[in-house]
Design a protein around this motif. Structure first.
Motif, mmCIF file in Angstrom:
data_model
loop_
_atom_site.group_PDB
_atom_site.id
_atom_site.type_symbol
_atom_site.label_atom_id
_atom_site.label_comp_id
_atom_site.label_asym_id
_atom_site.label_seq_id
_atom_site.Cartn_x
_atom_site.Cartn_y
_atom_site.Cartn_z
ATOM 1 N N SER A 62 0.902 -1.395 -0.447
ATOM 2 C CA SER A 62 -0.300 -0.038 0.376
ATOM 3 C C SER A 62 0.613 1.129 -0.174
ATOM 4 C CB SER A 62 -1.116 -0.292 1.401
ATOM 5 O OG SER A 62 -1.254 1.500 1.536
ATOM 6 N N ILE A 63 0.321 2.004 -0.937
ATOM 7 C CA ILE A 63 1.459 3.628 -0.769
ATOM 8 C C ILE A 63 1.257 4.294 0.757
ATOM 9 C CG2 ILE A 63 1.248 6.431 -1.707
ATOM 10 C CD1 ILE A 63 -0.130 4.475 -4.484
ATOM 11 N N PHE A 64 0.283 3.593 1.422
ATOM 12 C CA PHE A 64 0.610 3.808 3.034
ATOM 13 C C PHE A 64 1.226 3.192 4.029
ATOM 14 C CE2 PHE A 64 -4.095 6.797 2.062
ATOM 15 C CZ PHE A 64 -2.839 7.973 2.557
ATOM 16 N N GLY A 65 1.755 2.460 3.161
ATOM 17 C CA GLY A 65 2.547 1.448 4.076
ATOM 18 C C GLY A 65 1.622 0.210 4.219
ATOM 19 N N GLY A 66 2.276 -1.331 4.439
ATOM 20 C CA GLY A 66 1.548 -2.503 4.788
ATOM 21 C C GLY A 66 1.692 -3.180 3.315
ATOM 22 N N SER A 67 0.537 -4.537 3.667
ATOM 23 C CA SER A 67 0.459 -4.602 2.389
ATOM 24 C C SER A 67 -0.917 -3.487 1.921
ATOM 25 C CB SER A 67 -0.614 -6.325 2.612
ATOM 26 O OG SER A 67 -0.927 -6.555 1.479
ATOM 27 N N ALA A 106 -0.385 5.704 11.377
ATOM 28 C CA ALA A 106 -0.615 4.894 12.056
ATOM 29 C C ALA A 106 -0.033 4.036 11.256
ATOM 30 C CB ALA A 106 -2.057 4.748 11.436
ATOM 31 N N ARG A 107 -0.073 3.684 9.605
ATOM 32 C CA ARG A 107 0.110 2.402 8.762
ATOM 33 C C ARG A 107 1.610 1.897 8.979
ATOM 34 N NH1 ARG A 107 -3.318 -0.483 7.083
ATOM 35 N NH2 ARG A 107 -1.854 -1.432 4.746
#
Ligand code: GLC
Length: 506
Positions: free
Chosen positions: A135-140, A369-370
């Motif tokens: 994800s562009i926001f971090g994480g999968s 948060a991510r």
């Protein structure tokens, strides 16, 4: 000069949650915005672009849209939005809204239906197995649902991606455009415009996306002078320019300019590249110094490293805010003198710095948060505006309201309120007002001619109207060419232009 309004106008970006609170709940809203229309008229802008105003759980500041045909209750009602459009038009201000076609909200009717009924999952990307996309926001980029399938979300898990291979999605968005054009909006800012289509190994800039914008252009044109503005972050200028072909989007944000360091050679390179990209296809360039996703210029230009860094990499590095403020003033005169459209993000005209010391507990951007707190996120440029008075909430709400704004404002903003600045001829607000007024008469769309002046640290050019802009990015004062000084971003020294200062001459 501009042939049509969108070719040379100044567009003011309203981040509604943080602009003005009309009902005293601590969140900006349409009532607050309507009350401040005279302020925007006096500022001298030609159009307002609003970030998403639709019903939303606000997992990403409204970019998680639950219903594309209504207004978020915290902001107001559909009837009030229509009133706002009419009032803006009475003041000769155009209204541009955000459309978010790449993804929806997990709270949208379509997604809720897809969760319970597998036969309508083709509107999104459901798979039995996720791939390795992040994800562009971090994480999968994948989240599993109760029955074991996974859905794709390039941004937060609350933002499921639409499947643009499905004709129903096309029909839906064509209808959404019409819905708002019928209500008088003058254009759309197209969110994440290059991401709509996905292949096995890419989710960026697939060719099929251009057919969507050709269709959208037909719809926009069928309403007269309505415009489509792309949020297209692509490093390759040739690929970028494809979005601006005469039968596609009208304009797109200039992120090269927004990201450019405070460096004369780099700025000149980006300006030349921008003009070379836009002129052959007849699209007007745009000049953007800030928006709701990036560090505010006053803070960025005061750092030793003035590049724009993604992911908050430079967050909290020391910034000389006085220097940053001086440069931000000069940058504003530069941006407003260039040919094409200029954008002003709310608070830029007040010279607000980034708020870098927000308590972690109030941060709302999913990036924070991510990333497990590694990325501070974008809340620091979204703090509610200071309008008046000596202490928070600085007139953000209605008179006498003591409601706490959704993000806390720094005490030091008492010097930066619109009220304090209106009374100070040398303020940032008055610089923007003067520049926007001159720009309306003398600048806008067209071309520029570089002037050989003052050496490599100086940017100097003249426009068709005869207006000359000189920006000194060096460390020594620069002698100005002959002509009357119409406006300067700081005091001149014996008729010379000091470092980090810009001037407009006739
Ligand atoms: C765009 C918006 C940004 C949002 C993202 C996902 O980049 O400007 O604020 O988070 O799209 O919709």
């Amino acid at each position: 000069m501009s042939q049509t309004w969108w070719r040379g106008t100044a567009i003011y970006q309203v981040y509604l949650r943080s602009f003005a609170d009309g009902n005293g709940d601590g969140f900006g809203d349409l009532a607050g915005l309507r009350g401040r229309l005279p302020y925007l008229k006096e500022l001298g802008i030609g159009a307002i672009w609003l970030n998403p105003w639709y019903p939303s759980p606000m997992a990403d500041g409204g970019y998680d849209v639950a219903d594309y045909r209504d207004i978020e209750p915290v902001f107001g009602t559909l009837a009030e939005a229509e009133k706002f459009i009419a009032e803006a038009h009475e003041l000769d201000i155009k209204v541009i809204i955000d459309v978010v076609p790449n993804h929806s909200s997990t709270e949208s009717a379509w997604f809720k239906q897809a969760l319970s009924d597998r036969s309508v999952r083709e509107r999104f990307w459901f798979r039995d197995e996720p791939n390795d996309w992040k994800s562009i926001f971090g994480g999968s980029a994948w989240t599993q649902v109760a029955d074991g399938q996974w859905y794709l979300h390039l941004f937060a898990p609350e933002q499921p991606d639409f499947n643009w291979e499905n004709p129903e999605v096309h029909r839906e968005f064509e209808d959404v455009l019409r819905f708002w054009f019928d209500r008088g909006v003058d254009g759309f800012r197209v969110d994440s415009a290059a991401l709509l289509f996905k292949s096995e190994d890419s989710y960026e800039d697939l060719d099929a996306v251009h057919d969507v914008y050709r269709r959208w252009r037909e719809i926009a044109d069928s309403y007269g002078e309505r415009i489509l503005i792309g949020e297209v972050w692509l490093p390759d200028q040739e690929r970028f320019a494809r979005y601006l072909r005469p039968d596609e989007l009208h304009t797109a944000f200039n992120f090269d300019f927004l990201s450019c360091p405070w460096d004369p050679a780099e700025l000149r390179r980006v300006i030349d590249l921008t003009l070379a990209t836009h002129t052959p296809i007849g699209a007007p360039p745009t000049w953007v110094l800030s928006n709701h996703d990036v560090t505010r210029p006053v803070t960025r230009y005061g750092r030793a490293d003035t590049t724009f860094a993604h992911g908050g990499a430079l967050h909290g590095t020391p910034s000389d805010l006085e220097l940053g403020y001086r440069r931000a003033r000069a940058a504003a005169l530069l941006a407003m003198a260039l040919p094409g459209c200029v954008y002003v993000y709310q608070g830029e005209e007040l010279g607000l710095p980034e708020v870098e010391n927000l308590p972690d507990a109030v941060r709302q951007d999913p990036m924070y948060a991510r990333s497990g707190g590694a990325n501070p996120g974008r809340d620091g440029c979204r703090v509610p505006l200071p309008w008046s008075g000596e202490e928070p909430p600085f007139g953000f709400g209605p008179a006498m309201s003591t409601a706490t704004p959704w993000l806390p404002q720094p005490e030091a903003w008492r010097k930066l309120t619109a009220e304090a600045q209106a009374a100070d001829l040398g303020s940032m607000l008055n610089l923007y007002r003067s520049a926007l007024a001159l720009r309306r008469d003398l600048l806008g769309d067209g071309t520029l001619t570089w002037l050989p002046l003052g050496g490599p640290d100086v940017l100097a050019f003249t426009r068709e109207s005869g207006l000359t802009c000189v920006v000194n990015l060096g460390s020594e004062p620069v002698r100005l060419p002959p002509g009357e000084v119409l406006l300067a971003s700081g005091p001149l020294e014996d008729g010379s232009l000091p470092p980090d200062t810009a001037a407009w001459l006739s």
